[in-house]
Design a protein around this motif. Structure first.
Motif, PDB file in Angstrom:
ATOM      1  N   ALA A   1      44.263  32.617  35.841  1.00 22.51           N
ATOM      2  CA  ALA A   1      44.473  34.063  35.761  1.00 22.51           C
ATOM      3  C   ALA A   1      44.405  34.582  37.186  1.00 22.51           C
ATOM      4  CB  ALA A   1      43.381  34.715  34.909  1.00 22.51           C
ATOM      5  N   CYS A   2      45.517  35.089  37.677  1.00 22.45           N
ATOM      6  CA  CYS A   2      45.581  35.414  39.105  1.00 22.45           C
ATOM      7  C   CYS A   2      45.962  36.874  39.345  1.00 22.45           C
ATOM      8  CB  CYS A   2      46.587  34.487  39.788  1.00 22.45           C
ATOM      9  SG  CYS A   2      46.600  34.680  41.567  1.00 22.45           S
ATOM     10  N   SER A   3      45.103  37.566  40.079  1.00 21.43           N
ATOM     11  CA  SER A   3      45.392  38.961  40.428  1.00 21.43           C
ATOM     12  C   SER A   3      46.214  39.043  41.704  1.00 21.43           C
ATOM     13  CB  SER A   3      44.069  39.712  40.657  1.00 21.43           C
ATOM     14  OG  SER A   3      43.420  39.154  41.788  1.00 21.43           O
TER      15      SER A   3
ATOM     16  N   ALA B   1      42.082  37.218  46.892  1.00 23.92           N
ATOM     17  CA  ALA B   1      41.701  35.972  47.573  1.00 23.92           C
ATOM     18  C   ALA B   1      41.074  34.956  46.608  1.00 23.92           C
ATOM     19  CB  ALA B   1      40.734  36.280  48.706  1.00 23.92           C
ATOM     20  N   ASP B   2      40.202  35.430  45.726  1.00 26.75           N
ATOM     21  CA  ASP B   2      39.481  34.484  44.864  1.00 26.75           C
ATOM     22  C   ASP B   2      40.440  33.735  43.949  1.00 26.75           C
ATOM     23  OD1 ASP B   2      37.353  35.669  46.074  1.00 26.75           O
ATOM     24  OD2 ASP B   2      36.832  36.953  44.373  1.00 26.75           O
TER      25      ASP B   2
ATOM     26  N   VAL C   1      49.100  33.099  35.132  1.00 25.32           N
ATOM     27  CA  VAL C   1      49.412  34.392  34.504  1.00 25.32           C
ATOM     28  C   VAL C   1      48.863  35.496  35.394  1.00 25.32           C
ATOM     29  CG1 VAL C   1      49.036  35.878  32.499  1.00 25.32           C
ATOM     30  CG2 VAL C   1      49.100  33.409  32.191  1.00 25.32           C
ATOM     31  N   THR C   2      49.666  36.531  35.627  1.00 26.10           N
ATOM     32  CA  THR C   2      49.123  37.712  36.292  1.00 26.10           C
ATOM     33  C   THR C   2      49.328  38.900  35.364  1.00 26.10           C
ATOM     34  OG1 THR C   2      49.028  38.984  38.330  1.00 26.10           O
ATOM     35  CG2 THR C   2      51.227  38.329  37.605  1.00 26.10           C
ATOM     36  N   VAL C   3      48.343  39.774  35.329  1.00 29.07           N
ATOM     37  CA  VAL C   3      48.401  40.912  34.423  1.00 29.07           C
ATOM     38  C   VAL C   3      48.664  42.176  35.239  1.00 29.07           C
ATOM     39  CG1 VAL C   3      47.117  42.265  32.718  1.00 29.07           C
ATOM     40  CG2 VAL C   3      46.832  39.782  32.803  1.00 29.07           C
TER      41      VAL C   3
ATOM     42  N   HIS D   1      48.245  45.894  35.185  1.00 31.19           N
ATOM     43  CA  HIS D   1      47.552  46.958  34.457  1.00 31.19           C
ATOM     44  C   HIS D   1      48.292  48.290  34.540  1.00 31.19           C
ATOM     45  CE1 HIS D   1      44.166  44.174  35.586  1.00 31.19           C
ATOM     46  NE2 HIS D   1      44.013  44.271  34.289  1.00 31.19           N
TER      47      HIS D   1
ATOM     48  N   LEU E   1      41.546  29.478  33.811  1.00 30.72           N
ATOM     49  CA  LEU E   1      40.560  29.557  34.892  1.00 30.72           C
ATOM     50  C   LEU E   1      40.504  30.966  35.459  1.00 30.72           C
ATOM     51  CD1 LEU E   1      41.286  26.322  36.993  1.00 30.72           C
ATOM     52  CD2 LEU E   1      40.021  26.555  34.845  1.00 30.72           C
TER      53      LEU E   1
ATOM     54  N   ASP F   1      30.398  38.003  42.692  1.00 32.12           N
ATOM     55  CA  ASP F   1      30.673  38.794  41.478  1.00 32.12           C
ATOM     56  C   ASP F   1      29.492  38.681  40.524  1.00 32.12           C
ATOM     57  OD1 ASP F   1      33.366  39.496  42.175  1.00 32.12           O
ATOM     58  OD2 ASP F   1      33.971  37.470  41.651  1.00 32.12           O
TER      59      ASP F   1
ATOM     60  N   ARG G   1      32.200  34.298  48.004  1.00 21.01           N
ATOM     61  CA  ARG G   1      33.516  34.893  48.187  1.00 21.01           C
ATOM     62  C   ARG G   1      34.122  34.515  49.546  1.00 21.01           C
ATOM     63  NH1 ARG G   1      32.358  40.552  47.047  1.00 21.01           N
ATOM     64  NH2 ARG G   1      32.668  40.061  44.859  1.00 21.01           N
TER      65      ARG G   1
ATOM     66  N   ASN H   1      39.143  47.663  44.544  1.00 24.62           N
ATOM     67  CA  ASN H   1      37.950  46.992  45.055  1.00 24.62           C
ATOM     68  C   ASN H   1      37.311  47.766  46.202  1.00 24.62           C
ATOM     69  OD1 ASN H   1      38.182  44.948  43.229  1.00 24.62           O
ATOM     70  ND2 ASN H   1      39.161  43.488  44.618  1.00 24.62           N
TER      71      ASN H   1
ATOM     72  N   ARG I   1      29.475  46.703  45.890  1.00 28.05           N
ATOM     73  CA  ARG I   1      29.962  45.628  46.771  1.00 28.05           C
ATOM     74  C   ARG I   1      29.898  46.034  48.233  1.00 28.05           C
ATOM     75  NH1 ARG I   1      35.526  42.821  44.973  1.00 28.05           N
ATOM     76  NH2 ARG I   1      34.173  42.399  43.196  1.00 28.05           N
TER      77      ARG I   1
END
Ligand SMILES: Nc1ncnc2c1ncn2[C@@H]1O[C@H](COP(=O)(O)OP(=O)(O)OP(=O)(O)O)[C@@H](O)[C@H]1O
Length: 347
Positions: A48-50, A53-54, A76-78, A80, A143, A150, A193, A213, A224
């Motif tokens: 699952a990739c945004s 970096a992570d 997969v990227t979502v 939003h 994954l 986090d 991170r 973020n 953060r």
């Protein structure tokens, strides 16, 4: 010369997770040691990739490690849809994942509702889309790129809300949904991170910085950028690691209490299945509250919106002076005392 230490660290974390997935989903004697060419029927692992970096670091390590274990790797990227141009960003992530050699790769647009606030609503929509993608592609696992940082943030947020130890236990390395209890894997939960960022840098992987973020309107972002650095300044650099350790210890305690509560539940129900107040009263509060929480969820209260304060209110129907009246819970669930019984059902 071997890979950069940061790259070696992310690959090792992913290799371990893939081994666990293989062990859980393949009979031991069918695991072939050493490199193996994945075929179309090989188990598929999605990342699952945004584009951050992570998850970019995670995608690169998955692309490197999966074929060596005979696994297929996809992504997969979502989208939003929360910022203008988010669809273009999603297209770009698809391109980057494809360039890494992942297949299948897809972008899914979701409609984000309002239930529980913007962060929770986006998360719910995202997991819904990831579940659907995993099922559509027959993926064995998905994954996620959550890191130790986090995890520390999650523990602090739980502390600040006055939550119980289940919340303090943060995110599990392995979690899922009914029917797929180990679908989600978080290989980077022990990794900081900075390592993920460094791994992207040395591999020249372009990363996208989610404006959310850095947006001080979001609690997690303030934590953060202001909260954790202030804590580290006051208490030392080991705070993040210590909080992640607290998460693990709390998880073990919470699991033990959950088991106790499951075993005790049958003994506090009468022959009609109703909860008996006197028997609940005799239990330790932590066990009693767990039984109340699972009864509320069974009646239809959404787990994510059911907070410690809700359960405390229901608990006061049993332990407090104010044993009468009705308590309204999320999901239109009502808890009410009827004589010596506690009834929790849809209102
Ligand atoms: N839009 C998205 N599409 C797909 N997966 C996502 C998306 N947003 C988050 N994720 C998954 O959830 C994980 C945690 O996301 P979150 O935004 O909470 O943390 P993060 O530290 O900013 O991660 P990242 O650097 O990967 O964006 C990500 O690493 C990724 O695996």
């Amino acid at each position: 010369m071997g890979p950069h230490p940061a790259v070696a660290a992310i690959r090792l974390a992913v290799r371990r997770a893939l081994h666990d997935i293989l062990t859980a989903h393949t009979p031991p004697d069918s695991i072939l040691p050493g490199p193996n060419i994945p075929n179309e029927s090989a188990p598929l692992v999605l990342v699952a990739c945004s584009g951050g970096a992570d998850s970019m670091a995670l995608a690169s390590a998955l692309a490197f490690e999966a074929p060596k274990l005979g696994l297929r790797a996809g992504g997969v990227t979502v989208d939003h849809g929360l910022q203008p141009g988010s669809d273009l960003r999603a297209d770009e992530v698809v391109l980057r994942l494809t360039e890494l050699g992942l297949a299948p790769v897809e972008s899914i647009a979701v409609a984000v509702g309002r239930e529980g606030g913007p962060e929770a609503a986006a998360r719910d929509a995202r997991y819904g889309a990831l579940d659907a993608a995993a099922e559509r592609h027959g993926a064995t696992a998905v994954l996620l790129g959550h890191t130790r940082d986090d995890q520390a943030e999650t523990v602090l947020l739980g502390l600040a809300r006055g939550s119980g130890i289940r919340s303090l236990s943060g995110m599990a390395a392995v979690s899922g949904r009914p029917g797929a209890p180990d679908r989600y894997r978080r290989p980077f939960l022990q990794l900081d991170r900075q390592t993920a960022r460094k791994a992207c840098m040395v591999q020249s992987l372009p990363v996208w910085d989610d404006p959310h973020n850095a947006d001080p309107a979001y609690t997690r972002s303030r934590l953060r950028h202001e909260g954790l650095p202030a804590l580290e300044k006051a208490l030392g650099k080991g705070v993040v690691e210590a909080l992640a350790r607290t998460a693990q210890l709390s998880r073990d305690d919470a699991d033990a209490l959950d088991t106790w509560a499951r075993q005790a539940e049958a003994s506090v129900r009468d022959t009609a299945g109703l909860l008996e107040c006197a028997k609940l009263y005799a239990l330790p509060p932590a066990v009693r509250r767990r039984i109340l929480r699972s009864a509320a969820i069974e009646a239809g209260a959404p787990a994510g919106s059911l907070f410690a304060r809700h359960i405390e209110e229901v608990d006061r129907l049993i332990t407090g002076w104010r044993g009468q009246g009705a308590i309204n819970l999320p999901g239109r669930v009502v808890a009410q005392r009827q004589g010596g019984r506690l009834v929790i059902r849809q209102g």
